[in-house]
Motif scaffolding. Structure first.
Motif, PDB file in Angstrom:
ATOM      1  N   UNK A  17       0.765  -1.227  -0.214  1.00  0.00           N
ATOM      2  CA  UNK A  17       0.047  -0.034  -0.057  1.00  0.00           C
ATOM      3  C   UNK A  17       0.786   1.253   0.007  1.00  0.00           C
ATOM      4  N   UNK A  18       1.840   1.263  -0.447  1.00  0.00           N
ATOM      5  CA  UNK A  18       3.047   2.322  -0.623  1.00  0.00           C
ATOM      6  C   UNK A  18       3.759   2.649   0.420  1.00  0.00           C
ATOM      7  N   UNK A  19       3.724   1.816   1.459  1.00  0.00           N
ATOM      8  CA  UNK A  19       4.418   2.091   2.586  1.00  0.00           C
ATOM      9  C   UNK A  19       5.882   1.986   2.355  1.00  0.00           C
ATOM     10  N   UNK A  20       6.991   2.601   2.965  1.00  0.00           N
ATOM     11  CA  UNK A  20       8.382   2.487   2.706  1.00  0.00           C
ATOM     12  C   UNK A  20       8.490   0.939   3.293  1.00  0.00           C
ATOM     13  N   UNK A  21       9.474   0.373   2.290  1.00  0.00           N
ATOM     14  CA  UNK A  21       9.852  -1.027   2.711  1.00  0.00           C
ATOM     15  C   UNK A  21      11.324  -1.129   2.428  1.00  0.00           C
ATOM     16  N   UNK A  22      11.678  -2.305   2.594  1.00  0.00           N
ATOM     17  CA  UNK A  22      13.333  -2.520   2.523  1.00  0.00           C
ATOM     18  C   UNK A  22      13.389  -3.052   1.078  1.00  0.00           C
ATOM     19  N   UNK A  23      14.112  -2.453   0.112  1.00  0.00           N
ATOM     20  CA  UNK A  23      14.169  -3.066  -1.022  1.00  0.00           C
ATOM     21  C   UNK A  23      14.572  -4.469  -1.374  1.00  0.00           C
ATOM     22  N   UNK A  24      13.823  -5.017  -2.109  1.00  0.00           N
ATOM     23  CA  UNK A  24      14.078  -6.574  -2.586  1.00  0.00           C
ATOM     24  C   UNK A  24      13.084  -7.288  -1.267  1.00  0.00           C
ATOM     25  N   UNK A  25      12.272  -6.737  -0.492  1.00  0.00           N
ATOM     26  CA  UNK A  25      11.605  -7.437   0.554  1.00  0.00           C
ATOM     27  C   UNK A  25      10.283  -6.684   0.454  1.00  0.00           C
ATOM     28  N   UNK A  26       9.277  -7.596   1.147  1.00  0.00           N
ATOM     29  CA  UNK A  26       7.863  -7.080   1.476  1.00  0.00           C
ATOM     30  C   UNK A  26       7.998  -6.452   3.222  1.00  0.00           C
ATOM     31  N   UNK A  27       8.957  -6.125   3.656  1.00  0.00           N
ATOM     32  CA  UNK A  27       9.276  -5.760   4.922  1.00  0.00           C
ATOM     33  C   UNK A  27       9.196  -4.221   4.946  1.00  0.00           C
ATOM     34  N   UNK A  30       8.168   0.138   9.265  1.00  0.00           N
ATOM     35  CA  UNK A  30       7.468   0.324  10.277  1.00  0.00           C
ATOM     36  C   UNK A  30       7.391  -1.036  11.074  1.00  0.00           C
ATOM     37  N   UNK A  31       7.467  -2.025  10.446  1.00  0.00           N
ATOM     38  CA  UNK A  31       7.438  -3.227  10.780  1.00  0.00           C
ATOM     39  C   UNK A  31       8.658  -3.722  11.675  1.00  0.00           C
ATOM     40  N   UNK A  32       9.980  -3.415  10.880  1.00  0.00           N
ATOM     41  CA  UNK A  32      11.244  -3.472  11.468  1.00  0.00           C
ATOM     42  C   UNK A  32      11.691  -2.748  12.670  1.00  0.00           C
ATOM     43  N   UNK A  33      10.982  -1.513  12.489  1.00  0.00           N
ATOM     44  CA  UNK A  33      11.113  -0.609  13.943  1.00  0.00           C
ATOM     45  C   UNK A  33      10.438  -0.936  14.996  1.00  0.00           C
ATOM     46  N   UNK A  34       9.135  -1.630  14.741  1.00  0.00           N
ATOM     47  CA  UNK A  34       8.138  -2.133  15.817  1.00  0.00           C
ATOM     48  C   UNK A  34       8.938  -3.483  16.360  1.00  0.00           C
ATOM     49  N   UNK A  35       9.677  -4.462  15.400  1.00  0.00           N
ATOM     50  CA  UNK A  35      10.168  -5.443  16.095  1.00  0.00           C
ATOM     51  C   UNK A  35      11.443  -4.958  17.114  1.00  0.00           C
ATOM     52  N   UNK A  61      16.390   2.765  10.375  1.00  0.00           N
ATOM     53  CA  UNK A  61      16.593   3.807  11.282  1.00  0.00           C
ATOM     54  C   UNK A  61      16.507   5.190  11.002  1.00  0.00           C
ATOM     55  N   UNK A  62      17.612   5.233   9.860  1.00  0.00           N
ATOM     56  CA  UNK A  62      17.955   6.475   9.362  1.00  0.00           C
ATOM     57  C   UNK A  62      16.687   7.351   8.771  1.00  0.00           C
ATOM     58  N   UNK A  63      16.048   6.481   7.870  1.00  0.00           N
ATOM     59  CA  UNK A  63      14.777   6.627   7.143  1.00  0.00           C
ATOM     60  C   UNK A  63      13.878   7.337   8.273  1.00  0.00           C
ATOM     61  N   UNK A  64      13.709   6.554   9.334  1.00  0.00           N
ATOM     62  CA  UNK A  64      12.545   7.087  10.434  1.00  0.00           C
ATOM     63  C   UNK A  64      13.123   8.545  10.921  1.00  0.00           C
ATOM     64  N   UNK A  65      14.478   8.540  11.139  1.00  0.00           N
ATOM     65  CA  UNK A  65      14.838   9.852  12.012  1.00  0.00           C
ATOM     66  C   UNK A  65      14.759  11.042  10.668  1.00  0.00           C
TER      67      UNK A  65
END
Length: 80
Positions: A17-27, A30-35, A61-65
């Protein structure tokens, strides 16, 4: 910081749905930061998600910052 770091994060309206993801994944970032926020270690994430790298996690982390740099927060006092 190298420019390649943030290139690891992509936004595509056709993926997650257009959320920022890690290239080459469906992660999602937000999910990574939540974990991480719930106590997962980088080592645990790297073991659980094949293809994810430490650099990908740092990019989240840098993207969120950087996203928060453009955000203003207002404090509203609660009335009793």
């Amino acid at each position: 910081m190298k420019n390649e770091t943030l290139e690891r994060i992509i936004l595509n309206p056709k993926i997650m749905a257009g959320k920022p993801i890690v290239r080459g994944t469906r992660l999602t970032v937000e999910y990574i930061l939540n974990l991480l926020g719930h106590g997962a270690t980088i080592e645990e994430l790297l073991t659980e998600y094949e293809g994810l790298t430490q650099e990908d996690i740092f990019a989240c982390l840098i993207f969120a910052s950087k996203s928060l740099q453009e955000t203003s927060f207002l404090h509203f006092a609660r009335s009793i």
